[in-house]
Motif scaffolding. Structure first.
Motif, PDB file in Angstrom:
ATOM      1  N   LEU C   3     -63.039 -28.738 -23.559  1.00  0.00           N
ATOM      2  CA  LEU C   3     -62.942 -28.613 -22.109  1.00  0.00           C
ATOM      3  C   LEU C   3     -62.333 -29.870 -21.491  1.00  0.00           C
ATOM      4  O   LEU C   3     -62.791 -30.979 -21.744  1.00  0.00           O
ATOM      5  CB  LEU C   3     -64.351 -28.390 -21.536  1.00  0.00           C
ATOM      6  CG  LEU C   3     -64.424 -28.043 -20.058  1.00  0.00           C
ATOM      7  CD1 LEU C   3     -63.882 -26.657 -19.804  1.00  0.00           C
ATOM      8  CD2 LEU C   3     -65.848 -28.137 -19.558  1.00  0.00           C
ATOM      9  N   ARG C   5     -61.307 -32.400 -18.249  1.00  0.00           N
ATOM     10  CA  ARG C   5     -61.953 -32.769 -16.989  1.00  0.00           C
ATOM     11  C   ARG C   5     -61.472 -31.865 -15.856  1.00  0.00           C
ATOM     12  O   ARG C   5     -62.212 -31.555 -14.933  1.00  0.00           O
ATOM     13  CB  ARG C   5     -61.663 -34.239 -16.662  1.00  0.00           C
ATOM     14  CG  ARG C   5     -62.406 -35.198 -17.585  1.00  0.00           C
ATOM     15  CD  ARG C   5     -62.466 -36.588 -16.986  1.00  0.00           C
ATOM     16  NE  ARG C   5     -61.137 -37.140 -16.826  1.00  0.00           N
ATOM     17  CZ  ARG C   5     -60.585 -38.023 -17.654  1.00  0.00           C
ATOM     18  NH1 ARG C   5     -61.270 -38.473 -18.686  1.00  0.00           N
ATOM     19  NH2 ARG C   5     -59.379 -38.476 -17.431  1.00  0.00           N
ATOM     20  N   GLU C   7     -59.457 -28.182 -15.536  1.00  0.00           N
ATOM     21  CA  GLU C   7     -58.889 -27.031 -16.247  1.00  0.00           C
ATOM     22  C   GLU C   7     -57.986 -26.248 -15.303  1.00  0.00           C
ATOM     23  O   GLU C   7     -58.439 -25.744 -14.276  1.00  0.00           O
ATOM     24  CB  GLU C   7     -60.012 -26.104 -16.753  1.00  0.00           C
ATOM     25  CG  GLU C   7     -60.769 -26.610 -17.953  1.00  0.00           C
ATOM     26  CD  GLU C   7     -60.000 -26.425 -19.271  1.00  0.00           C
ATOM     27  OE1 GLU C   7     -59.103 -25.555 -19.328  1.00  0.00           O
ATOM     28  OE2 GLU C   7     -60.303 -27.170 -20.228  1.00  0.00           O
ATOM     29  N   LYS C   9     -55.692 -23.020 -14.724  1.00  0.00           N
ATOM     30  CA  LYS C   9     -55.529 -21.670 -15.274  1.00  0.00           C
ATOM     31  C   LYS C   9     -54.402 -20.975 -14.502  1.00  0.00           C
ATOM     32  O   LYS C   9     -54.568 -20.659 -13.323  1.00  0.00           O
ATOM     33  CB  LYS C   9     -56.864 -20.933 -15.097  1.00  0.00           C
ATOM     34  CG  LYS C   9     -57.087 -19.778 -16.044  1.00  0.00           C
ATOM     35  CD  LYS C   9     -58.525 -19.301 -15.902  1.00  0.00           C
ATOM     36  CE  LYS C   9     -58.733 -17.889 -16.395  1.00  0.00           C
ATOM     37  NZ  LYS C   9     -60.107 -17.436 -16.116  1.00  0.00           N
ATOM     38  N   PHE C  52     -60.485 -25.506 -12.182  1.00  0.00           N
ATOM     39  CA  PHE C  52     -61.913 -25.786 -12.378  1.00  0.00           C
ATOM     40  C   PHE C  52     -62.052 -27.247 -12.779  1.00  0.00           C
ATOM     41  O   PHE C  52     -61.146 -27.815 -13.389  1.00  0.00           O
ATOM     42  CB  PHE C  52     -62.491 -24.881 -13.469  1.00  0.00           C
ATOM     43  CG  PHE C  52     -62.238 -23.423 -13.203  1.00  0.00           C
ATOM     44  CD1 PHE C  52     -63.045 -22.739 -12.318  1.00  0.00           C
ATOM     45  CD2 PHE C  52     -61.183 -22.760 -13.815  1.00  0.00           C
ATOM     46  CE1 PHE C  52     -62.809 -21.395 -12.047  1.00  0.00           C
ATOM     47  CE2 PHE C  52     -60.946 -21.415 -13.553  1.00  0.00           C
ATOM     48  CZ  PHE C  52     -61.758 -20.736 -12.661  1.00  0.00           C
ATOM     49  N   SER C  53     -63.170 -27.858 -12.461  1.00  0.00           N
ATOM     50  CA  SER C  53     -63.268 -29.288 -12.778  1.00  0.00           C
ATOM     51  C   SER C  53     -64.695 -29.803 -12.729  1.00  0.00           C
ATOM     52  O   SER C  53     -65.509 -29.343 -11.927  1.00  0.00           O
ATOM     53  CB  SER C  53     -62.423 -30.100 -11.800  1.00  0.00           C
ATOM     54  OG  SER C  53     -62.609 -31.477 -12.039  1.00  0.00           O
ATOM     55  N   LEU C  70     -67.456 -19.258 -10.651  1.00  0.00           N
ATOM     56  CA  LEU C  70     -67.506 -20.710 -10.805  1.00  0.00           C
ATOM     57  C   LEU C  70     -66.731 -21.362  -9.659  1.00  0.00           C
ATOM     58  O   LEU C  70     -65.642 -20.910  -9.304  1.00  0.00           O
ATOM     59  CB  LEU C  70     -66.865 -21.098 -12.150  1.00  0.00           C
ATOM     60  CG  LEU C  70     -66.970 -22.561 -12.589  1.00  0.00           C
ATOM     61  CD1 LEU C  70     -68.405 -23.035 -12.684  1.00  0.00           C
ATOM     62  CD2 LEU C  70     -66.267 -22.778 -13.935  1.00  0.00           C
ATOM     63  N   ARG C  72     -64.305 -23.604  -7.468  1.00  0.00           N
ATOM     64  CA  ARG C  72     -62.917 -23.878  -7.853  1.00  0.00           C
ATOM     65  C   ARG C  72     -62.040 -24.232  -6.673  1.00  0.00           C
ATOM     66  O   ARG C  72     -62.430 -24.077  -5.525  1.00  0.00           O
ATOM     67  CB  ARG C  72     -62.349 -22.630  -8.510  1.00  0.00           C
ATOM     68  CG  ARG C  72     -62.039 -21.495  -7.518  1.00  0.00           C
ATOM     69  CD  ARG C  72     -61.736 -20.193  -8.191  1.00  0.00           C
ATOM     70  NE  ARG C  72     -62.906 -19.665  -8.864  1.00  0.00           N
ATOM     71  CZ  ARG C  72     -62.913 -18.603  -9.661  1.00  0.00           C
ATOM     72  NH1 ARG C  72     -61.792 -17.959  -9.903  1.00  0.00           N
ATOM     73  NH2 ARG C  72     -64.022 -18.187 -10.229  1.00  0.00           N
TER      74      ARG C  72
END
Lengths: 254, 254, 254, 254
Positions: C3, C5, C7, C9, C52-53, C70, C72
């Motif tokens: 993962l 720090r 992400e 997408k 995401f982070s 989640l 975001r």
């Protein structure tokens, strides 16, 4: 590209054979910052490096031209003919975390290595907690043989002062210079009440620095600002004394 | 070069076939630090490693010679003839963050692996919250078969003590040694009020350690310092009792 | 896989020759977020990226369908025919730490580079601390020549406002865009009391943005929400005034 | 070797073709932890993985054998014949920082990928703020089609509950599973007052989980513990009511 924790932006890489780095970041009484900013301005130094970092607050300032200015540290350069290249580090902030203090100091010392710095002066304030008539300049060094030349410049080395050592950039840069980067250096601390931005402490630090480096800097403007501050604090003290006197008088007659 | 989060500076890499690491960093009653510092001084040990890190405060101390000293941990070495090489870890601070505690312990265990450490003793204090007449030395181990030899050295293993486990360097070094580095070890905790730097708890820890390691250490100076502390605390307790007595007396006649 | 720090997408990589990025994340009066969310919804934009982070809170929301979401940031896309590709950044949170603010801004600017963004507008609120009848839109720019076109769009540039600069994502994105990524940009700040989520400030920011970008956005719904807020605050002010009046009346007769 | 931020220690890598991961870490009412620990114990599961990390407190516990135990998370395994391999994640702590929550969840999902997990159940508590007679089990899912099978297991999905979403490990594992790791999952939240470790909420979660997984778990011990807690809380409520009654009685006669 990926943003680094510390972004170094070179505007110019001057040819340097031997240089001296002076560092003055915000701190106690802003003594170091005032002194270093004054050097940059008065000597008409040229900015050669900007340092941006996630260790500074996430903030931009806005200029009178409405242009944003990301907070930063900067290094200015000026060749002092027949002497050395002078580098001055100034900035909006010190690193705001412990990790930031070390990493930024490391980055600055990497630059110092690259620009052939062989002596570092970190400027700072030494908080006395009360108004100081004639601020002394206290010194600390990386190597004992630096004490004598500084004394000749008017720096004093009273035993046990400052008691708690030096916290923050002025200390860490020096400590890492000695232990990790093999660069020599000294810290010059101007006495200050610590209650406000203090040009008087800064003036004393500058005077000492100029004597040590044997350079000429026009001190007229900082003298002026110091006199203004002196008048303000004298006025404040008179006011306080008058009130004390009044109370005593009242007490006498009461 | 780029500054590492932890900078290890080797001054000497002694040839070692089997060594023992004793760790004593600041903590409860400074018991571990006092004991380890005393070992280094009294045995005339030689510094072989300095550890600098952004997990320590950004600070330098200033010596009587006006020379700055970046805060650090250090490892000292002395060959104990026909026995083993003794390594002692001392320092100004433990890592100030959770991440720092783990990373510094990891770095120390990396060094331990390299210097062929096969047993680690972490020294610490165990806070009782009140003045202790005869401080016990409590133990905890990485492997059950270490309990017996420690008991012979005078260490006690009361069930359920210390209740909350061991927090900080003395615990993490041991925990990581067991789980990640396959090094055996024990923690020796000297009882202390926890209210001040306590040479008495440190003396007891040292006595136990010397019995366990079967080494001789001149204890005269730490005995002296323990007696001084004892006199001070006895005086304090008398004063308190006198005041209580006075109050009771006054109460009786009142 | 490990993962990261941050992400990123990608759901779609549109072919873009020239695009404009508008950023509106939560902040003062949620002015920027309301404006950007409104753009996305009203223009029927398509989500092309989720971010995401670990710099966001460790949290999921739960939808009416009981599905977790989640937290975001997201980037939406719409081709504005014969003009440019519009990208809008929206999200649940700004980075919650200083490091997160910088790293997330860096990640967003990496994306901006990849999607050929040549102009960034960050939207935000400017807290006045009191109810504003007719909120102004204040501006700040990366380059002085951007001031004039913004003025034509109704943005004002009063000297010395905002005094403290711009803190958070709206400032850092712009600052890094200028200094590190060589992208031009401006910040549009709608005046707001700062006491509640404020569609009125958002409406003014949107109006200015549409004039500047020369695009049409159906404003009817945000007008409606602004009127509702206006009525609520007018009612509140009347109530307050009535109470003041009552007190005065009572005072008069008292 | 260098210590990683997260150290994964495999004791055994079972051959698995399809497995289910159940996660129960400390949290609200410790509902998830109690349930998962109970599963591990009652099913006699085998530990296959330990996870150590700088995102946990720097602490060791001390067992009755005086052996230190570094704080950790662990994964246990048991083959459920003709069904699937069951993996259960338990631990002393959740990650103590935001970064730690994400990184640890990522590490756990990396393991889940490697052990062919195709469904995750995170167990947790849902705080009602008051004693609950018959705790419900609330659900949240990564995909809408998971709702029905859970409903059959007795899980309820009231709209708008939990309002604030799910904070911490039970939420982040699920959110990352869906968005980054493409693993399906659900969160089962047992109602609990949140004031103490609550076996009753845990029992309800376990019952639901067993129905959903169609596995048999001997519930006698957790029933016993739930009854004990029920008696304690009933006694407490009676005491409170008696006091209220007394006050009212006194009030009546007063």
């Amino acid at each position: 590209m990926v943003l680094n924790r510390i972004e170094i932006k070179y505007y110019k890489k001057p040819k340097i054979s031997k240089s001296i780095l002076v560092s003055g970041l915000p701190g106690i009484g802003n003594v170091g910052k005032i002194a270093a900013d004054y050097l940059v301005e008065t000597l008409g130094m040229e900015k050669i490096i900007d340092i941006f970092s996630q260790y500074f607050p996430p903030q931009v300032f806005i200029g009178d031209d409405s242009v944003v200015r990301l907070v930063r540290n900067s290094i200015y350069h000026k060749k002092i003919p027949r002497k050395f290249d002078l580098l001055v580090l100034v900035g909006d902030f010190q690193g705001t975390t412990q990790e930031g203090q070390y990493e930024l100091s490391g980055a600055i010392l990497d630059i110092a290595k690259e620009l052939r710095v062989n002596m570092i002066y970190t400027l700072g304030g030494y908080s006395t907690g009360k108004i100081v008539e004639a601020p002394r300049v206290l010194g600390a060094v990386t190597d004992e043989d630096i004490v004598e030349p500084l004394k000749k410049g008017g720096v004093v080395f009273p035993k046990g002062e400052p008691g708690g050592g030096i916290v923050g950039s002025a200390g860490v840069i020096l400590g890492l210079a000695k232990e990790v980067y093999s660069i020599r250096g000294a810290c010059l601390m101007g006495e200050t009440s610590g209650y406000f931005a203090d040009p008087k402490g800064a003036r004393e630090v500058l005077r000492a620095l100029c004597r040590i480096l044997n350079i000429d800097v026009d001190m007229s403007e900082i003298e002026e600002r110091s006199r203004e501050i002196e008048q303000i604090t004298e006025k404040m003290q008179e006011d306080i004394q008058n009130k004390v006197q009044q109370k005593e008088d009242l007490g006498y007659f009461g």
